[in-house]
Scaffold this active site. Structure first.
Site, mmCIF file in Angstrom:
data_model
loop_
_atom_site.group_PDB
_atom_site.id
_atom_site.type_symbol
_atom_site.label_atom_id
_atom_site.label_comp_id
_atom_site.label_asym_id
_atom_site.label_seq_id
_atom_site.Cartn_x
_atom_site.Cartn_y
_atom_site.Cartn_z
ATOM 1 C CB SER A 101 -0.958 -0.006 1.193
ATOM 2 O OG SER A 101 -0.258 -0.183 2.402
ATOM 3 C CG HIS B 118 -3.747 -0.697 -2.427
ATOM 4 N ND1 HIS B 118 -4.299 0.555 -2.296
ATOM 5 C CD2 HIS B 118 -3.423 -1.095 -1.174
ATOM 6 C CE1 HIS B 118 -4.285 0.915 -1.021
ATOM 7 N NE2 HIS B 118 -3.757 -0.074 -0.323
ATOM 8 C CE LYS C 21 -7.613 1.096 0.804
ATOM 9 N NZ LYS C 21 -7.103 0.098 1.732
HETATM 10 C C1 LIG Z 1 -6.999 0.027 3.132
HETATM 11 C C2 LIG Z 1 -6.423 -1.294 3.422
HETATM 12 C C3 LIG Z 1 -7.019 -2.149 4.354
HETATM 13 C C4 LIG Z 1 -8.160 -1.713 5.226
HETATM 14 O O1 LIG Z 1 -9.344 -1.637 4.527
HETATM 15 P P1 LIG Z 1 -10.513 -0.701 5.070
HETATM 16 O O2 LIG Z 1 -11.727 -1.208 4.390
HETATM 17 O O3 LIG Z 1 -10.160 0.690 4.709
HETATM 18 O O4 LIG Z 1 -10.567 -0.913 6.565
HETATM 19 C C5 LIG Z 1 -6.491 -3.413 4.488
HETATM 20 N N1 LIG Z 1 -5.417 -3.806 3.775
HETATM 21 C C6 LIG Z 1 -4.798 -2.996 2.909
HETATM 22 C C7 LIG Z 1 -3.605 -3.490 2.150
HETATM 23 C C8 LIG Z 1 -5.270 -1.707 2.710
HETATM 24 O O5 LIG Z 1 -4.654 -0.886 1.875
#
Ligand SMILES: *Cc1c(COP(=O)(O)O)cnc(C)c1O
Length: 394
Positions: free
Chosen positions: A180, A208, A240
């Site tokens: 990330s 991602h 995302k």
């Molecule tokens: C954003 C993210 C999460 C958390 O997800 P949310 O739905 O925002 O709680 C978990 N793992 C990764 C790799 C992320 O980038």
């Protein structure tokens, strides 16, 4: 007065003096290329809305229609009376898309990772995590009580050493698909081979990658040609690239039934609003019907990297929408953020402890909502700031 408050105030002051204090900025209006941040209109490059679906008319329409049918609140947990047809359909569609037997919807990705790791592992087990894994995977590993083994980023030699000497009952290898804060990807095929060799299970968090990578947008597994045999636990977030909210875990019947029975972050929480599930299903439809969004994003990524190559700046090696520019310590990152802001560009600096000390960065993200002209404006501003800021000693 308790001395606790004095102690906390001291801790905050210390964080402030180290340029590590976290700030919130208030945005007016929807996610888009331009954001109104604290009243100022800025061209933004830090959202995870990679496909520009968070404010897509079709997603909004399906959200609104579902809200009219279901109201707003889920009302109860999934195991009481909060599991609606919208949730059920979303799970079925996701399982079908990714070629898994079943899928389970969680309220957030953070909760999904905590839920999977704590449901599958306890003190008799071991979890092997890449050091750059997302905080939720690291926290889930620790909370599970399993032996917590971290290996250097994408270092399969070190991972293999640890697997070989492990005596644990269950072994789980757990990685981000796309990292990330770095934007590079995990070598899933090699990881799955190691898992098979040492009787371990591979879990991939494709927060991602899903939506963005692969011909159909089914993420890093699709891009690398891997199915449920190689990646038996697949986690994707929906906040995302899908532009909505929540997260989903897909795998075998045995995996999902185990989660329903034992994942406390699934069991003891209210289901997410049914309209959010409906909106996510609309996003799935758009993954199929607006494939041009992925193609456009890839074009912007290539353009950005080509244009930056002409500047005296070093980007991390990344072919994804996450294009980090490491600038040094926290104060330096702060200066970059401020200088870009003065030029109408909004990128929040990422500082320790989110990233290792000395690697504070501008986590630049591109989106299908951007145009080529936006990317050129960004590169121009980066060049200006690089020239304007005083050189830093190496
Ligand atoms: C954003 C993210 C999460 C958390 O997800 P949310 O739905 O925002 O709680 C978990 N793992 C990764 C790799 C992320 O980038």
């Amino acid at each position: 007065m308790s001395s606790v408050w004095d102690d906390l105030a001291r801790q905050l002051a210390e964080r402030h003096s180290q340029h590590l204090l976290r700030h919130r900025y208030t945005v007016a209006g929807p996610q888009a290329a331009h954001l109104v941040v604290d009243g100022q209109r800025m061209l933004a490059f830090c959202s995870n809305d990679y496909l520009g679906l968070a404010n897509h008319p079709y997603v909004i329409e399906q959200f609104t229609l579902a809200a009219q049918r279901y109201g707003v609140g889920g009302g109860a947990s999934h195991l009481v009376c909060g599991h609606t047809q919208e949730h059920q359909l979303l799970e079925q569609e996701f399982a079908a898309r990714t070629g898994r037997e079943r899928a389970l919807l969680f309220s957030t990705g953070y909760m999904a990772n905590l839920g999977v790791l704590t449901a599958l592992l306890d003190r008799r087990d071991a979890v092997f995590e890449d050091k750059l894994n997302h905080a939720s995977l690291l926290d889930g590993g620790r909370l599970s009580g399993a032996r917590w083994e971290r290996f250097l980023h994408n270092d399969l030699t070190q991972l293999e050493k640890r697997l070989r000497r492990s005596q644990a009952r269950r072994k789980l290898i757990c990685v981000d698909g796309v990292f990330s804060m770095d934007g590079d990807v995990a070598p899933l095929e090699d990881l799955s081979r190691l898992a098979a060799q040492y009787d371990a299970v591979l879990m991939v968090d494709d927060a991602h990658g899903f939506g963005v990578l692969g011909q159909q947008g089914n993420g890093l597994c699709e891009l690398q040609g891997l199915g449920p045999a190689e990646v038996p636990i697949l986690m994707c977030t929906l906040g995302k690239a899908l532009g909505t909210f929540g997260a989903i875990v897909a795998g075998s019947h045995t995996l999902i039934e185990t989660l329903v029975q034992f994942a406390r972050s699934y069991i003891y929480t209210t289901s997410l609003p049914p309209a959010v599930a409906a909106a996510t299903r609309a996003s799935f439809t758009l993954l199929d019907e607006e494939a041009w969004r992925r193609a456009h994003l890839q074009k912007l990524i290539a353009l950005f990297r080509t244009e930056v190559a002409g500047l005296d700046l070093t980007l991390l090696e990344s072919t994804t929408a996450i294009q980090p520019l490491v600038v040094g310590d926290a104060e330096r990152a702060w200066q970059w953020q401020r200088a870009l802001r003065e030029r109408g560009i909004w990128i929040t600096a990422i500082r320790p402890p989110t990233v290792p000390p000395g690697t504070a960065r501008l986590r630049i993200t591109l989106s299908a909502a951007h145009t080529e002209d936006h990317v050129c404006q960004l590169v121009e501003a980066l060049g200006q700031v690089a020239d304007a800021l005083p050189r830093q000693e190496a």
